[in-house]
Structure formats: C-alpha cells, structure tokens
Write a protein that holds these residues in place. Sequence first.
Motif, PDB file in Angstrom:
ATOM      1  N   LYS A  17      -2.916  10.912  -3.281  1.00 49.45           N
ATOM      2  CA  LYS A  17      -3.011   9.728  -4.126  1.00 49.45           C
ATOM      3  C   LYS A  17      -2.631   8.505  -3.298  1.00 49.45           C
ATOM      4  O   LYS A  17      -1.644   8.532  -2.554  1.00 49.45           O
ATOM      5  CB  LYS A  17      -2.084   9.861  -5.339  1.00 49.45           C
ATOM      6  N   TRP A  76      -2.939   3.882  -3.024  1.00 52.46           N
ATOM      7  CA  TRP A  76      -3.357   2.576  -3.536  1.00 52.46           C
ATOM      8  C   TRP A  76      -3.107   1.513  -2.475  1.00 52.46           C
ATOM      9  O   TRP A  76      -2.269   1.681  -1.594  1.00 52.46           O
ATOM     10  CB  TRP A  76      -2.643   2.196  -4.841  1.00 52.46           C
ATOM     11  N   GLN A 115     -10.075   3.653  -9.243  1.00 47.92           N
ATOM     12  CA  GLN A 115      -9.722   2.586 -10.179  1.00 47.92           C
ATOM     13  C   GLN A 115      -9.615   1.256  -9.445  1.00 47.92           C
ATOM     14  O   GLN A 115      -9.285   1.206  -8.256  1.00 47.92           O
ATOM     15  CB  GLN A 115      -8.395   2.872 -10.879  1.00 47.92           C
ATOM     16  N   LYS A 141      -5.793  -4.590  -6.937  1.00 45.91           N
ATOM     17  CA  LYS A 141      -5.220  -3.309  -6.522  1.00 45.91           C
ATOM     18  C   LYS A 141      -6.291  -2.237  -6.641  1.00 45.91           C
ATOM     19  O   LYS A 141      -6.917  -2.088  -7.696  1.00 45.91           O
ATOM     20  CB  LYS A 141      -4.012  -2.948  -7.390  1.00 45.91           C
ATOM     21  N   LEU A 142      -6.508  -1.485  -5.570  1.00 45.64           N
ATOM     22  CA  LEU A 142      -7.478  -0.394  -5.553  1.00 45.64           C
ATOM     23  C   LEU A 142      -6.734   0.932  -5.490  1.00 45.64           C
ATOM     24  O   LEU A 142      -5.801   1.094  -4.684  1.00 45.64           O
ATOM     25  CB  LEU A 142      -8.416  -0.529  -4.349  1.00 45.64           C
ATOM     26  N   VAL A 143      -7.146   1.895  -6.334  1.00 47.04           N
ATOM     27  CA  VAL A 143      -6.451   3.176  -6.455  1.00 47.04           C
ATOM     28  C   VAL A 143      -7.454   4.306  -6.271  1.00 47.04           C
ATOM     29  O   VAL A 143      -8.561   4.255  -6.822  1.00 47.04           O
ATOM     30  CB  VAL A 143      -5.753   3.308  -7.830  1.00 47.04           C
ATOM     31  N   HIS A 145      -7.523   8.770  -6.126  1.00 42.85           N
ATOM     32  CA  HIS A 145      -6.877  10.082  -6.204  1.00 42.85           C
ATOM     33  C   HIS A 145      -7.903  11.163  -5.904  1.00 42.85           C
ATOM     34  O   HIS A 145      -9.039  11.089  -6.388  1.00 42.85           O
ATOM     35  CB  HIS A 145      -6.293  10.350  -7.596  1.00 42.85           C
ATOM     36  N   ALA A 164       0.862  -1.183   0.000  1.00 43.69           N
ATOM     37  CA  ALA A 164       0.000   0.000   0.000  1.00 43.69           C
ATOM     38  C   ALA A 164       0.896   1.229   0.000  1.00 43.69           C
ATOM     39  O   ALA A 164       2.051   1.181   0.451  1.00 43.69           O
ATOM     40  CB  ALA A 164      -0.933   0.010   1.204  1.00 43.69           C
ATOM     41  N   HIS A 174      -7.696  -2.485 -10.356  1.00 43.06           N
ATOM     42  CA  HIS A 174      -6.827  -3.264 -11.227  1.00 43.06           C
ATOM     43  C   HIS A 174      -6.892  -4.730 -10.791  1.00 43.06           C
ATOM     44  O   HIS A 174      -6.755  -5.022  -9.588  1.00 43.06           O
ATOM     45  CB  HIS A 174      -5.380  -2.793 -11.145  1.00 43.06           C
ATOM     46  N   LYS A 231      -3.356  -3.059  -2.027  1.00 42.65           N
ATOM     47  CA  LYS A 231      -3.593  -4.363  -2.633  1.00 42.65           C
ATOM     48  C   LYS A 231      -4.201  -5.288  -1.574  1.00 42.65           C
ATOM     49  O   LYS A 231      -3.470  -5.874  -0.769  1.00 42.65           O
ATOM     50  CB  LYS A 231      -2.300  -4.947  -3.189  1.00 42.65           C
TER      51      LYS A 231
END
Length: 268
Positions: free
Chosen positions: A195, A197, A237, A205-207, A209, A141, A239, A199
């Motif tokens: 920003k 992220w 986002q 993976k979560l993001v 911003h 993270a 991923h 995991k």
Amino acid sequence: IGWLQSSQSFDAIRVDGRFNDVSLTGFYSQTNETSTHVTLSGTANSAQDSEFVGARGTYHLAGEGRITGYWYGAFDPVRNNAAGNMQELHTLGLYAVQTWNGVRVRFDGAYQFGDVSATQDIQSSMMTFSIGKKLDVANGAYIEAWLDYLSGDDGTNANRQKNFVTPYATNHKFYGHVDYFLQNPTSGLIDLSVKAWIKPTAKLKLVAHGHKFTAAENTIAGAPAGSDDYGSEIDLQMHYDLATNTKAIFGISKYFMEIGRASCRERV
C-alpha cells in the motif's frame, strides 16, 4: 437491542482509566434483547439474548508506540441450534506498534476459542504484520508492506471449526476496496499487500493498493486440484482538497479471479 417498526435501542456501558503509562478499558453491550422485547413472532424469548463484552490494557511507549493485550467475548445463542445451547466465542490477543526513524512496524496476533454448538467447538488464530516507511518527498509519501493471516478449516475434524471469525468488519481498510472478503472464508485467508500514497501537490493525494489473496488451507470449493489461489486486486484512488474539511475522492478497484475458480467472480 429492542426492535420496533421505526426505532431500536442499544444497551451498553464502557469504563476507561489511565494510570501513568497504562490505560485500561472494559465494556459490556447487549447486542440483542428479546427477554423483555417481543420478537417478530409476538413473544418474548430470553434464550435469544446475546452479549458482546471485552477488556483491554495498553502500555504506552515513546511516541505513538504501544503494546495492548485484549480479550473479547461474544455470547450469542441466536444463531445456535434448536437445542438452545449457548454459543461462546472468545478472542484473546496482543497488539503492538512502534515507529523508529520514520519506519512504522505493527503486529497483531489473536487466538480464538469457544463453542459453536453442543457438538462443535472453535480453535482458530489470526496474525497481522506490517512495516511502512515515510519517504523523503516534499508534500509527503508513504509505502507499506502488509501480511494478514486468518486460519482456515482443513475439513479433517467435523467437531472443530478452525477458520478465524473476525469480531469487527474487515471491509475496505484491510482486504481490498472491492470488499470481496467481508468474512473470512471457510478455507481461511492470506493477504499479501503493498500500500502506498504520494502527494504531488499540497492538495492532491494519489493512493494505490495491491493485494494477492490465497487460502490458508487448500480446501476452496470449486478450485482446481492443488490450488489455493483466490486471485488478486488493485485499488487506485485520487484525493483532492476542495476547501477546509472538504475533499473529493475518485477511485477504481479491480478484482482479478484465479482462472478456473468457480467460487470467485471478477469485480470492478
């Protein structure tokens, strides 16, 4: 670049060298060439040739740390006035980055000068500072606070342009995934962002911003009196790794305009 109906050519050269902890790079590119290639009007015109050149030197520190000085020069009369005077845009800057105990600190500052036309010059500046930290999470993270400043024009001197011109595209990575600020507005831009992220699993993976945009100068067209607020943005986002070198990315972004601003619109 020589344009044909179905193709284009690009002329450039780059030279790199490294001497112990110091690396050097220089490049030259001809981004538009009409002296030997006819224009759409059917004639060659050397007054519309343009070049982009630059040099940078980097001192490499321990780990990923480095300090880089750079200069970029754009010689582009294509957008110039009818008199055919040469435009020149020079960007002189310093970049530095280092990581200590999982904390990454980054700085970039630049000064810009040159001639916009025969009667107008440019003097502008840019500054970026960010600090990020790796978090103690099983799959990883990271969280980072980020400040960007691009100078703006206060409208007090018609013979001087003061808004910084970004030499490269600024979309997505810097000023939000909505791409509202592809170019620095006349009033300049200050972007304060966070920003992060995480995991939750090895494949997911979560993001997220968040951006808050304001003007460097209080001269925004259509803004309420005394306001310098452009608005804000949220980018989300997800991923997911499907296989080796293959992933699926899902995302949504929302730009929230400042109430009363005629020059901004909400976007998703």
